[in-house]
Design a protein around this motif. Sequence first.
Motif, mmCIF file in Angstrom:
data_model
loop_
_atom_site.group_PDB
_atom_site.id
_atom_site.type_symbol
_atom_site.label_atom_id
_atom_site.label_comp_id
_atom_site.label_asym_id
_atom_site.label_seq_id
_atom_site.Cartn_x
_atom_site.Cartn_y
_atom_site.Cartn_z
ATOM 1 N N ARG A 1 -4.524 -9.978 24.765
ATOM 2 C CA ARG A 1 -5.470 -9.394 23.810
ATOM 3 C C ARG A 1 -6.890 -9.379 24.394
ATOM 4 O O ARG A 1 -7.572 -8.355 24.390
ATOM 5 C CB ARG A 1 -5.471 -10.215 22.513
ATOM 6 N N ILE A 2 -7.313 -10.544 24.935
ATOM 7 C CA ILE A 2 -8.670 -10.644 25.458
ATOM 8 C C ILE A 2 -8.845 -9.744 26.667
ATOM 9 O O ILE A 2 -9.865 -9.061 26.822
ATOM 10 C CB ILE A 2 -8.991 -12.109 25.806
ATOM 11 N N GLN A 3 -7.812 -9.692 27.495
ATOM 12 C CA GLN A 3 -7.896 -8.857 28.694
ATOM 13 C C GLN A 3 -8.050 -7.384 28.311
ATOM 14 O O GLN A 3 -8.846 -6.657 28.897
ATOM 15 C CB GLN A 3 -6.643 -9.075 29.543
ATOM 16 N N LYS A 4 -7.304 -6.971 27.293
ATOM 17 C CA LYS A 4 -7.401 -5.578 26.836
ATOM 18 C C LYS A 4 -8.766 -5.311 26.203
ATOM 19 O O LYS A 4 -9.381 -4.275 26.411
ATOM 20 C CB LYS A 4 -6.297 -5.272 25.810
ATOM 21 N N GLU A 5 -9.237 -6.301 25.430
ATOM 22 C CA GLU A 5 -10.498 -6.133 24.727
ATOM 23 C C GLU A 5 -11.657 -5.950 25.696
ATOM 24 O O GLU A 5 -12.551 -5.135 25.487
ATOM 25 C CB GLU A 5 -10.738 -7.355 23.834
ATOM 26 N N LEU A 6 -11.653 -6.724 26.776
ATOM 27 C CA LEU A 6 -12.751 -6.660 27.738
ATOM 28 C C LEU A 6 -12.464 -5.689 28.875
ATOM 29 O O LEU A 6 -13.356 -5.321 29.630
ATOM 30 C CB LEU A 6 -13.033 -8.047 28.322
ATOM 31 N N GLY A 7 -11.194 -5.320 29.029
ATOM 32 C CA GLY A 7 -10.818 -4.383 30.083
ATOM 33 C C GLY A 7 -10.998 -4.930 31.487
ATOM 34 O O GLY A 7 -11.201 -4.193 32.438
ATOM 35 N N VAL A 8 -10.942 -6.267 31.623
ATOM 36 C CA VAL A 8 -11.192 -6.855 32.938
ATOM 37 C C VAL A 8 -9.914 -6.817 33.785
ATOM 38 O O VAL A 8 -8.817 -7.071 33.297
ATOM 39 C CB VAL A 8 -11.724 -8.299 32.794
ATOM 40 N N THR A 9 -10.093 -6.451 35.046
ATOM 41 C CA THR A 9 -8.980 -6.447 35.989
ATOM 42 C C THR A 9 -8.510 -7.885 36.190
ATOM 43 O O THR A 9 -9.317 -8.775 36.389
ATOM 44 C CB THR A 9 -9.450 -5.879 37.337
ATOM 45 N N THR A 10 -7.196 -8.085 36.122
ATOM 46 C CA THR A 10 -6.677 -9.457 36.111
ATOM 47 C C THR A 10 -5.526 -9.637 37.085
ATOM 48 O O THR A 10 -4.654 -8.771 37.187
ATOM 49 C CB THR A 10 -6.190 -9.817 34.688
ATOM 50 N N ILE A 11 -5.545 -10.750 37.801
ATOM 51 C CA ILE A 11 -4.386 -11.149 38.598
ATOM 52 C C ILE A 11 -3.917 -12.494 38.074
ATOM 53 O O ILE A 11 -4.674 -13.459 38.038
ATOM 54 C CB ILE A 11 -4.712 -11.247 40.101
ATOM 55 N N ASN A 12 -2.678 -12.537 37.640
ATOM 56 C CA ASN A 12 -2.083 -13.721 37.034
ATOM 57 C C ASN A 12 -0.983 -14.211 37.968
ATOM 58 O O ASN A 12 -0.246 -13.421 38.528
ATOM 59 C CB ASN A 12 -1.501 -13.312 35.677
ATOM 60 N N VAL A 13 -0.915 -15.523 38.155
ATOM 61 C CA VAL A 13 0.124 -16.089 39.005
ATOM 62 C C VAL A 13 1.050 -16.917 38.132
ATOM 63 O O VAL A 13 0.579 -17.694 37.294
ATOM 64 C CB VAL A 13 -0.514 -16.964 40.103
ATOM 65 N N THR A 14 2.351 -16.756 38.286
ATOM 66 C CA THR A 14 3.270 -17.548 37.473
ATOM 67 C C THR A 14 4.639 -17.630 38.137
ATOM 68 O O THR A 14 4.972 -16.838 39.012
ATOM 69 C CB THR A 14 3.419 -16.961 36.060
#
Lengths: 265, 363
Positions: B183-196
């Motif tokens: 939700r937050i990533q969509k709201e701010l539109g920030v490019t994200t790299i997630n590791v899991t």
Amino acid sequence: MTAPLQRAIFWILVGFAVLILSLPMVIVVGASVTSGNIIAFPPEGFSLKWYEKIAQARDLQQAFWRSIQVSLVCVAVSVPVGTLAGIALSRYRLRGAMALQVYLLLPFTVPLIASGIGMMLVFGEWRILGALWPVGVACAVINLPFIIWSVSASAASLDRDLELAAQNCGAGPIATFFHVTLPAVMPGVITGGLLMFVLAMTEFLVSLLLTDARTVTLPVQVYNNIRSIITPDLAAVSTIFVVIALAAVWLLDRLVGLEIFLKSK
Amino acid sequence: MEETALTVRVHDVSMDFGSGTKAVDSARFDLETGRFLTVLGPSGSGKTTLLHMIAGFLKPTAGEITINGQPVDALPPHRRSIGMVFQKLALFPHMTAAENVAFPLKMRRWNPKGIPARVSDFLDLVKLGDYRDRRIHELSGGQQQRVAIARALVFEPELLLLDEPLAALDRKLREEMQLEFRRIQKELGVTTINVTHDQREALVVSDEIIVMDGGKIQQKATPVALYQQPANDFVAGFVGVSTFLDGSATEGGVEIQGTRCAGTHMTDIAAGTPVRGGIRAEQIRLGRSAQAVADCDTRLTGHVSDMIFEGERLLYVLNCPALPGVDIQVYYHDPDAFDLFEIGSEVHFGWRARDLRIFRAAR
């Protein structure tokens, strides 16, 4: 063996240990409040006249303030050096880390008389022997391993990610050190600093070698007085030492106890 | 070729710690602005090393990383505009929630007058407005997560990195926080790299997924494409639950110890080549009679050797005389007939040719 019996033996041992450890202190404090004129335990009656006497003894007072100065110099020198060394030791794979570990054992192995004479020669060569501050520096040098230990123990439990996080937040190396690393090792720094203060306050042998009549510190002054005539005022001075040590422990509990509480560890 | 919407370019980046194998081996991918990329892999696959190189904590031994067209290899971490949420969060224990969030603004020399308002905005964004003066240890695990994400985003970074921050949470909170991150990533539109290492998390939150193993990128695809068209047997095995059949290639299938199984060759494979076929547990049909599997291209019989109750479904493990040594895993979903097959009972099972994916036997 039954549980009550085990418990009884345990408490007898604990009581015995506490008694043995505190006996000298009890005797000194007791002897200091005697109303007689010779050191004796149990004291004859009760009086604070010996405290009155030391409060008026100029030589003891001056020696006391000189000891305070020595301790402050010692803390001022040893805290920055010991903090950086302690962090470095726990953090980096240092070349010569083994040698450093051996160095940290020196206080237990090298007799103080040896380091004292060594420093007397060096300070004499440098022509700083009559001054007071070199005594503080000397106390810092011989006791430095204690603060290094105390800081590196704190630094060992520091989460390395905290420093990476600080960098990620935009903090350069210096800002990271002051905003994150230093607060994290603060319990070790405070513990080490108080320890250095008390050790310098009570340091006798090295002070004896490095001081002259104008710069005697309190432990040396007490020793000089013993050599002439043993009166209960020396017990009163010793009691002051005990009080200083207790004050340090109390302060430690307040500061570091609080610090640990804040860290929720 | 100018691509304006490109944020991150990882160009043949390698990391060699000198231990024989490379921790990251010639990784190469592009990430467009505003996208949510997940790097998925088992522990030791090099995914965290890759993330640390992007953050600047490690310097690649080969290759180049550019962010918004600028090579960043010479930039120390504090000069990069990257927010990061750490695995153990790494919140500053001697600061309050608000002080933690304000820290990057102070370090990045924002106008001090604007800082309190901005901190409040971001604490509100992560729904922690009422907790600003709490110390970190006074917050719950989920609240600490929220502080960490506010701290990582408050200074408008060009890129957000998530280093398995959800791994330590219990499952319910983890799933809640996954959606929250999204939700937050969509709201701010920030490019994200997630590791899991959690394949479910990767499928749920990502626009794109990179699967890593042994320091190498195995596949980059959207979640749906990754699930439906795994590039190799590793990806097929890591994402979803699959049964693997080792044999030699035949026309339109694979032969395993004399049994011919219908399948689809994922690449051009000559007959007789050693291959490995993978089929997902939910794509195997299961029934009491041959009729239940009548429309399957491969039809076999076997015995139930184990049954695992997973709540919303059952996992049956079958043994089949025609496929010796293989534990065939089958999901069974019918909520009205959960105890249909008893352990030891004979069952019919089968699959359609398109569901058995056949890969060249690698390693």
